[in-house]
Design a protein around this motif. Structure first.
Motif, short mmCIF file in Angstrom:
data_model
loop_
_atom_site.label_atom_id
_atom_site.label_comp_id
_atom_site.label_asym_id
_atom_site.label_seq_id
_atom_site.Cartn_x
_atom_site.Cartn_y
_atom_site.Cartn_z
N SER A 327 50.41 -8.87 18.24
CA SER A 327 51.71 -8.67 17.46
C SER A 327 51.87 -9.10 16.11
CB SER A 327 52.52 -9.58 18.49
OG SER A 327 52.83 -9.19 19.75
N PRO A 328 51.19 -8.17 15.05
CA PRO A 328 50.61 -6.82 15.66
C PRO A 328 49.19 -7.00 15.79
CG PRO A 328 50.82 -7.02 12.98
CD PRO A 328 51.45 -8.51 13.68
N ALA A 329 48.65 -5.89 16.08
CA ALA A 329 47.10 -5.81 16.13
C ALA A 329 46.66 -5.57 14.66
CB ALA A 329 46.68 -4.75 16.93
N PRO A 330 45.43 -5.89 14.32
CA PRO A 330 44.82 -5.55 12.81
C PRO A 330 44.55 -4.37 12.89
CG PRO A 330 43.16 -6.77 14.46
CD PRO A 330 44.53 -6.72 15.20
N HIS A 331 45.29 -3.47 12.50
CA HIS A 331 44.89 -2.04 12.52
C HIS A 331 44.05 -1.39 11.54
CE1 HIS A 331 48.45 -1.40 15.15
NE2 HIS A 331 49.25 -2.09 14.35
N ARG A 367 47.42 3.98 20.13
CA ARG A 367 47.89 4.72 18.79
C ARG A 367 47.84 3.64 17.87
NH1 ARG A 367 51.53 9.73 19.45
NH2 ARG A 367 50.26 9.89 20.99
N VAL A 368 46.70 3.96 16.99
CA VAL A 368 46.48 3.00 15.84
C VAL A 368 47.76 3.01 14.95
CG1 VAL A 368 45.08 2.31 13.84
CG2 VAL A 368 43.97 3.08 16.08
N GLY A 369 48.28 1.80 14.56
CA GLY A 369 49.26 1.78 13.64
C GLY A 369 50.75 1.61 14.26
N SER A 370 50.73 1.86 15.49
CA SER A 370 51.82 1.79 16.33
C SER A 370 52.03 0.41 17.26
CB SER A 370 52.23 2.99 17.36
OG SER A 370 53.12 2.89 18.13
N LEU A 434 62.60 -2.16 9.29
CA LEU A 434 62.34 -0.75 9.03
C LEU A 434 61.24 0.01 9.72
CD1 LEU A 434 63.59 1.17 6.70
CD2 LEU A 434 61.51 1.00 5.46
N CYS A 435 61.57 1.04 10.49
CA CYS A 435 60.34 1.38 11.47
C CYS A 435 60.70 3.02 11.51
CB CYS A 435 60.43 1.09 12.76
SG CYS A 435 60.40 -0.62 13.11
N ARG A 436 59.93 3.68 11.75
CA ARG A 436 59.72 5.03 12.36
C ARG A 436 59.45 5.39 13.76
NH1 ARG A 436 55.18 7.97 12.34
NH2 ARG A 436 53.35 7.04 11.14
N MET A 437 59.84 6.56 14.23
CA MET A 437 59.60 6.83 15.59
C MET A 437 58.78 8.25 15.64
SD MET A 437 61.81 7.28 19.09
CE MET A 437 62.39 5.66 18.90
N PHE A 444 56.43 2.60 14.79
CA PHE A 444 55.59 2.29 13.69
C PHE A 444 56.61 1.22 12.99
CE2 PHE A 444 53.96 6.28 15.32
CZ PHE A 444 52.56 5.99 15.33
N PHE A 445 56.17 -0.02 12.80
CA PHE A 445 56.97 -0.78 11.78
C PHE A 445 56.20 -0.65 10.43
CE2 PHE A 445 56.74 -4.81 9.40
CZ PHE A 445 57.85 -5.21 9.53
#
Length: 565
Positions: A327-331, A367-370, A434-437, A444-445
């Protein structure tokens, strides 16, 4: 590895992990919420699997479910003897230990509300939590008694003090505290019977009062009902496939929700074993994994990069760890990270107020980045921060959410009705992130909408940092902002930078400012970077334009405490 080299894409590894339990997204619509209380879960497990090992601190002997339940009962009954009744608040100010867990369980078994206190809090921060929570009793580590002594006349509601000592002795040093009666932890526990307390605890009763940093004021007290904590723990258990054969590990602080309801509580619910260490150690981590037979653990923020930058050790591959929640993963280094440490990743996103509201879905590619899709029980939208109107997919906006079932989020902010209404405006909880879906519902944060800083797993209020910095007699004004440091990794957490305006004809060495802050500010809040300016950029209404300070970032004239002499 750059973000450009790895555009958003899928990694197949979650499908290679074989879940022992079938993942049920709709579990909470089929479950009776009346059973969603920690006291009932612990009592039932002590009856069903009494001799199963449950709770272990470091290399000490593990306690079984029946042993933990018995001590929790003693704690509950001893609290009752001291006049602590259902609904009363009990502050707990302790490092990670076996006893902080036993205190937590016992407080809830008494029907009381646990108030965990960050052990970095001192002076006004400590006073504020104890005082504003209306705590009647505090359970405190002996090593922090001097801090309590400093505020003893300012917390009149405290009636008793229970002192836990690392030496496990009945004698302890009060370090100048003399306001109220102090009792040793051992005496306190032994005063109580190990029989089940005669207290009815329901899923609607409050379990914890958790303080989380605000942006324009003091920390907010998040009132979490029993059902909310159970829901968070069960969602985690389902997503991470926790079984009775698992050994979960945490070295994250037990005054935060991650360690409590996403490590200890899931182990209790699923009949697994939980091993607790006091704090993270890069040099010992993988030895712990091997020695304790750990199969699941959680990572937060910069911990991933601490691990990545640590020297290679044989144990980092010779372990039984199956799955890790980041939380988060190291993308930016995720594939190399998994290969080096021989692990698989899951990811989620959450807040103290609402729990872990997104997870990667078992059986779907990572899904990388999500940070995943909405968790069971939640509805999530991305909206315009100014109007609350829903935005098209892949458009950045504020993440808002609401529960699909009752009682899985906070009930309210303690003594802050206006803040409760504000954050739930238009009947959606506003996260300030701020995120997007995307088209498939993956979230995605991207950034913060609210003006707070995330450092070392802690939310930091820029308002509180600025007030304390500006309390220096030679400082006219200050602004605190989050900055990133390239060598820590692009998905690491923030560092704190303050931009300082001095009073006329005054000068100040940055190191002197830090020395001024150390006794009055939690360690994680103390700015790493200090920059002096003649003025702050402001709007016509005199608001500091922090976006300009963030964009300017670290410059050649910025003082860095890590590089100072």
């Amino acid at each position: 590895m750059s973000k450009e080299k790895y555009p958003i894409k899928d990694l197949p590894h979650p499908t290679t992990y074989l879940w022992e339990n079938e993942f049920d997204y709709f579990w909470n619509t089929k479950s009776n919420q009346q059973n969603w209380t920690l006291p009932k879960v612990l009592k039932d497990q002590a009856s069903k699997i009494p001799d199963k090992e449950f709770l272990q601190f470091s290399y000490n002997k593990a306690l079984t479910f029946s042993e933990v339940n018995a001590v929790a009962n003693q704690v509950a009954n001893s609290l009752s003897k001291l006049g602590i009744t259902k609904g009363d608040k009990v502050s707990v100010y302790m490092p990670n230990s076996l006893e902080i867990c036993l205190a937590w369980f016992g407080i809830l078994k008494n029907g009381s509300v646990m108030v965990p206190i960050n052990t970095a809090y001192v002076m006004d921060f400590l006073q504020y939590i104890v005082e504003s929570s209306d705590s009647k009793l505090i359970i405190i580590a002996e090593e922090y008694m001097d801090r309590l002594a400093n505020i003893q006349t300012r917390i009149p509601l405290i009636e008793n003090v229970v002192v836990w000592s690392r030496t496990d002795e009945n004698t302890f040093d009060v370090m100048g505290y003399k306001e109220k009666e102090c009792i040793s932890w051992n005496d306190f526990v032994n005063r109580g019977s190990d029989s089940e307390p005669n207290v009815e605890v329901t899923h609607l009763d409050h379990a914890r009062l958790m303080y989380t940093s605000g942006t324009t004021g003091r920390s907010k007290g998040v009132v979490r009902p029993c059902a909310a904590d159970y829901s968070s723990a069960q969602n985690y258990s389902n997503t991470m496939d926790i079984t009775t054969n698992d050994t979960i590990f945490t070295c994250l602080p037990l005054f935060h929700s991650n360690a409590m309801v996403m490590s200890v509580y899931p182990a209790m619910i699923r009949g697994a074993k939980i091993v607790v260490e006091e704090k993270y150690s890069a040099s010992r981590f993988w030895k712990w994994m091997k020695d304790f037979g750990v199969t699941k653990f959680n990572l937060v923020g910069v911990m991933s990069y601490f691990m990545w930058n640590a020297p290679v050790v044989p144990e980092e591959k010779g372990h039984k760890v199956k799955l890790v929640l980041g939380s988060p993963a190291p993308h930016d280094i995720i594939e190399e990270f998994m290969e080096r440490f021989n692990i698989l990743f899951m990811e989620g996103y959450g807040l103290t107020e609402v729990g872990q509201c997104t997870f990667m879905r078992p059986g779907e590619a990572f899904r990388v980045g999500s940070c995943g899709k909405e968790s069971s029980g939640y509805e999530i939208k991305i909206v315009n921060p100014e109007t609350d109107e829903e935005l098209p997919r892949n458009t950045p906006g504020e993440l808002v959410l609401r529960p699909r079932i009752p009682n899985i989020c906070l009930h309210y902010y303690y003594k802050m009705p206006e803040k409760t209404v504000s954050d739930f405006r238009n009947l959606w909880f506003h996260t300030g992130d701020l995120c997007r879906m995307d088209e498939d519902g993956y979230i995605f944060f991207m950034d913060r909408v609210k003006d707070y800083i995330r450092r070392r797993g802690e939310n930091i209020s820029s308002f509180e940092v600025e007030n304390l910095v500006a309390s220096h007699p030679d400082i006219e004004e200050a602004a605190a902002v989050a900055v990133k440091v390239a060598e820590q990794g692009r998905y690491s957490e923030d560092e704190v930078m303050v931009v300082v305006i001095m009073k006329k004809d005054k000068k100040l060495d940055p190191a002197e400012l830090v020395r001024y802050l150390v006794p009055i500010m939690p360690k994680f809040m103390i700015p790493r970077f200090v920059k002096f300016r003649d003025m702050l950029p402001k709007t016509p209404t005199n608001r500091v334009q922090k976006n300009k300070l963030r964009d300017e970032g670290i410059t050649k004239d910025t003082w860095d405490s890590l590089n100072s002499d």
